[in-house]
Design a protein around this motif. Structure first.
Motif, PDB file in Angstrom:
ATOM      1  N   GLY A 149     -27.407 -10.613   2.830  1.00  0.00           N
ATOM      2  CA  GLY A 149     -27.509  -9.393   3.611  1.00  0.00           C
ATOM      3  C   GLY A 149     -28.600  -9.477   4.645  1.00  0.00           C
ATOM      4  O   GLY A 149     -29.164 -10.550   4.896  1.00  0.00           O
ATOM      5  N   LEU A 150     -28.874  -8.321   5.251  1.00  0.00           N
ATOM      6  CA  LEU A 150     -29.916  -8.210   6.267  1.00  0.00           C
ATOM      7  C   LEU A 150     -31.173  -7.620   5.627  1.00  0.00           C
ATOM      8  O   LEU A 150     -31.113  -6.529   5.041  1.00  0.00           O
ATOM      9  CB  LEU A 150     -29.432  -7.312   7.406  1.00  0.00           C
ATOM     10  CG  LEU A 150     -30.457  -6.940   8.477  1.00  0.00           C
ATOM     11  CD1 LEU A 150     -30.941  -8.184   9.212  1.00  0.00           C
ATOM     12  CD2 LEU A 150     -29.861  -5.939   9.450  1.00  0.00           C
ATOM     13  N   VAL A 151     -32.275  -8.340   5.721  1.00  0.00           N
ATOM     14  CA  VAL A 151     -33.542  -7.879   5.160  1.00  0.00           C
ATOM     15  C   VAL A 151     -34.649  -8.079   6.202  1.00  0.00           C
ATOM     16  O   VAL A 151     -34.467  -8.793   7.186  1.00  0.00           O
ATOM     17  CB  VAL A 151     -33.903  -8.619   3.863  1.00  0.00           C
ATOM     18  CG1 VAL A 151     -32.877  -8.326   2.769  1.00  0.00           C
ATOM     19  CG2 VAL A 151     -34.035 -10.114   4.104  1.00  0.00           C
ATOM     20  N   GLN A 152     -35.787  -7.453   5.927  1.00  0.00           N
ATOM     21  CA  GLN A 152     -36.931  -7.572   6.821  1.00  0.00           C
ATOM     22  C   GLN A 152     -37.868  -8.688   6.341  1.00  0.00           C
ATOM     23  O   GLN A 152     -37.861  -9.037   5.149  1.00  0.00           O
ATOM     24  CB  GLN A 152     -37.688  -6.246   6.878  1.00  0.00           C
ATOM     25  CG  GLN A 152     -36.886  -5.118   7.503  1.00  0.00           C
ATOM     26  CD  GLN A 152     -37.729  -3.869   7.707  1.00  0.00           C
ATOM     27  OE1 GLN A 152     -38.758  -3.686   7.070  1.00  0.00           O
ATOM     28  NE2 GLN A 152     -37.278  -3.015   8.601  1.00  0.00           N
ATOM     29  N   PRO A 153     -38.658  -9.230   7.235  1.00  0.00           N
ATOM     30  CA  PRO A 153     -39.639 -10.251   6.821  1.00  0.00           C
ATOM     31  C   PRO A 153     -40.531  -9.721   5.706  1.00  0.00           C
ATOM     32  O   PRO A 153     -40.974  -8.568   5.740  1.00  0.00           O
ATOM     33  CB  PRO A 153     -40.431 -10.509   8.102  1.00  0.00           C
ATOM     34  CG  PRO A 153     -39.473 -10.193   9.200  1.00  0.00           C
ATOM     35  CD  PRO A 153     -38.660  -9.029   8.702  1.00  0.00           C
ATOM     36  N   GLY A 154     -40.755 -10.565   4.709  1.00  0.00           N
ATOM     37  CA  GLY A 154     -41.567 -10.177   3.568  1.00  0.00           C
ATOM     38  C   GLY A 154     -40.779  -9.609   2.403  1.00  0.00           C
ATOM     39  O   GLY A 154     -41.315  -9.484   1.287  1.00  0.00           O
ATOM     40  N   ASP A 155     -39.511  -9.281   2.645  1.00  0.00           N
ATOM     41  CA  ASP A 155     -38.667  -8.728   1.585  1.00  0.00           C
ATOM     42  C   ASP A 155     -38.230  -9.807   0.604  1.00  0.00           C
ATOM     43  O   ASP A 155     -38.402 -11.011   0.845  1.00  0.00           O
ATOM     44  CB  ASP A 155     -37.434  -8.059   2.183  1.00  0.00           C
ATOM     45  CG  ASP A 155     -37.736  -6.699   2.775  1.00  0.00           C
ATOM     46  OD1 ASP A 155     -36.830  -6.119   3.407  1.00  0.00           O
ATOM     47  OD2 ASP A 155     -38.882  -6.220   2.625  1.00  0.00           O
ATOM     48  N   SER A 156     -37.614  -9.349  -0.481  1.00  0.00           N
ATOM     49  CA  SER A 156     -37.041 -10.234  -1.487  1.00  0.00           C
ATOM     50  C   SER A 156     -35.537 -10.024  -1.549  1.00  0.00           C
ATOM     51  O   SER A 156     -35.025  -8.959  -1.181  1.00  0.00           O
ATOM     52  CB  SER A 156     -37.660  -9.962  -2.855  1.00  0.00           C
ATOM     53  OG  SER A 156     -39.055 -10.209  -2.849  1.00  0.00           O
ATOM     54  N   LEU A 157     -34.852 -11.057  -2.049  1.00  0.00           N
ATOM     55  CA  LEU A 157     -33.400 -10.989  -2.172  1.00  0.00           C
ATOM     56  C   LEU A 157     -32.996 -11.959  -3.268  1.00  0.00           C
ATOM     57  O   LEU A 157     -33.625 -13.022  -3.425  1.00  0.00           O
ATOM     58  CB  LEU A 157     -32.742 -11.375  -0.857  1.00  0.00           C
ATOM     59  CG  LEU A 157     -31.298 -10.982  -0.586  1.00  0.00           C
ATOM     60  CD1 LEU A 157     -31.141  -9.466  -0.587  1.00  0.00           C
ATOM     61  CD2 LEU A 157     -30.846 -11.558   0.770  1.00  0.00           C
ATOM     62  N   ARG A 158     -31.964 -11.608  -4.029  1.00  0.00           N
ATOM     63  CA  ARG A 158     -31.455 -12.540  -5.036  1.00  0.00           C
ATOM     64  C   ARG A 158     -29.997 -12.855  -4.754  1.00  0.00           C
ATOM     65  O   ARG A 158     -29.163 -11.951  -4.700  1.00  0.00           O
ATOM     66  CB  ARG A 158     -31.600 -11.987  -6.456  1.00  0.00           C
ATOM     67  CG  ARG A 158     -31.272 -13.045  -7.514  1.00  0.00           C
ATOM     68  CD  ARG A 158     -31.465 -12.550  -8.933  1.00  0.00           C
ATOM     69  NE  ARG A 158     -30.360 -11.719  -9.389  1.00  0.00           N
ATOM     70  CZ  ARG A 158     -30.099 -11.478 -10.675  1.00  0.00           C
ATOM     71  NH1 ARG A 158     -30.877 -12.011 -11.614  1.00  0.00           N
ATOM     72  NH2 ARG A 158     -29.083 -10.710 -11.016  1.00  0.00           N
ATOM     73  N   LEU A 159     -29.719 -14.133  -4.610  1.00  0.00           N
ATOM     74  CA  LEU A 159     -28.354 -14.600  -4.443  1.00  0.00           C
ATOM     75  C   LEU A 159     -27.769 -14.998  -5.793  1.00  0.00           C
ATOM     76  O   LEU A 159     -28.498 -15.466  -6.672  1.00  0.00           O
ATOM     77  CB  LEU A 159     -28.307 -15.796  -3.500  1.00  0.00           C
ATOM     78  CG  LEU A 159     -28.913 -15.606  -2.111  1.00  0.00           C
ATOM     79  CD1 LEU A 159     -28.722 -16.875  -1.279  1.00  0.00           C
ATOM     80  CD2 LEU A 159     -28.347 -14.411  -1.406  1.00  0.00           C
ATOM     81  N   SER A 160     -26.466 -14.816  -5.920  1.00  0.00           N
ATOM     82  CA  SER A 160     -25.747 -15.240  -7.115  1.00  0.00           C
ATOM     83  C   SER A 160     -24.601 -16.156  -6.727  1.00  0.00           C
ATOM     84  O   SER A 160     -24.062 -16.051  -5.619  1.00  0.00           O
ATOM     85  CB  SER A 160     -25.191 -14.024  -7.866  1.00  0.00           C
ATOM     86  OG  SER A 160     -26.223 -13.160  -8.290  1.00  0.00           O
ATOM     87  N   CYS A 161     -24.234 -17.019  -7.655  1.00  0.00           N
ATOM     88  CA  CYS A 161     -23.085 -17.902  -7.459  1.00  0.00           C
ATOM     89  C   CYS A 161     -22.314 -17.913  -8.770  1.00  0.00           C
ATOM     90  O   CYS A 161     -22.794 -18.463  -9.775  1.00  0.00           O
ATOM     91  CB  CYS A 161     -23.543 -19.301  -7.085  1.00  0.00           C
ATOM     92  SG  CYS A 161     -22.234 -20.559  -7.062  1.00  0.00           S
ATOM     93  N   ALA A 162     -21.152 -17.287  -8.763  1.00  0.00           N
ATOM     94  CA  ALA A 162     -20.310 -17.220  -9.957  1.00  0.00           C
ATOM     95  C   ALA A 162     -19.389 -18.424 -10.006  1.00  0.00           C
ATOM     96  O   ALA A 162     -18.698 -18.715  -9.023  1.00  0.00           O
ATOM     97  CB  ALA A 162     -19.509 -15.928  -9.958  1.00  0.00           C
TER      98      ALA A 162
END
Length: 127
Positions: free
Chosen positions: A10-23
Motif C-alpha cells: 500500500g501507500l505509506v508515509q516515511p517512517g511508517d511500518s507495514l507488514r507483507l504476507s505471502c500465502a
C-alpha cells in the motif's frame, strides 16, 4: 506446483511500518526456503531477505538490515515481511519466492535458484 500470493502492500508515509504476507499453497510449506525480493521501477530485482524452511535461519540484505524482519508461520503456510522505518527508497513491487529445499541457500541473493514466485505487491513510501 506451489502457488504464492502476496498481500499487504500500500501507500505509506516515511517512517511508517507495514507488514507483507505471502500465502503459499500446493506443497509442504516447511520444505521450502523462502525469500523476499523487490523491484523498483526501472531497476533490477533486488534481494531483501530469506528464511529457512523451519524458520530457524534468516538472512537480511544490507539495505534493510535492522529495519525489516522476515518470518514464517508453517501452520498457516504464510511468509511475512515486517517493515519498519520505511523510506522512499523502499518503494518497489515486493515479491515472495520459494526454493525447493528447506535449508537456507548459501547465496540467497541469487534469484535464479528460486523455483516459484508470487505476482508481487506494490509498496509506495511517499509523503
Amino acid at each position: 506446483q506451489v502457488q504464492l500470493v502476496e498481500s499487504g502492500g500500500g501507500l505509506v508515509q516515511p517512517g511508517d511500518s507495514l507488514r507483507l504476507s505471502c500465502a503459499a499453497s500446493g506443497g509442504t510449506f516447511s520444505n521450502f526456503a523462502m525469500a523476499w525480493f523487490r523491484q523498483a521501477r526501472g531497476k533490477e530485482r533486488e534481494f531483501v531477505a530469506a528464511i529457512s524452511g523451519s524458520g530457524g535461519s534468516t538472512y537480511h540484505g544490507d539495505s534493510v538490515k535492522g529495519r525489516f524482519t522476515i518470518s514464517r508461520d508453517n501452520v498457516k503456510n504464510t511468509l511475512y515481511l515486517q517493515m519498519m522505518r520505511l523510506k522512499p527508497e523502499d518503494t518497489a513491487v515486493y515479491y515472495c519466492a520459494a526454493v525447493t529445499r528447506a535449508y537456507l541457500p548459501t547465496s540467497p541473493e541469487y534469484l535464479r535458484q528460486y523455483d516459484f514466485w508470487g505476482q508481487g505487491t506494490q509498496v509506495t513510501v511517499s509523503s
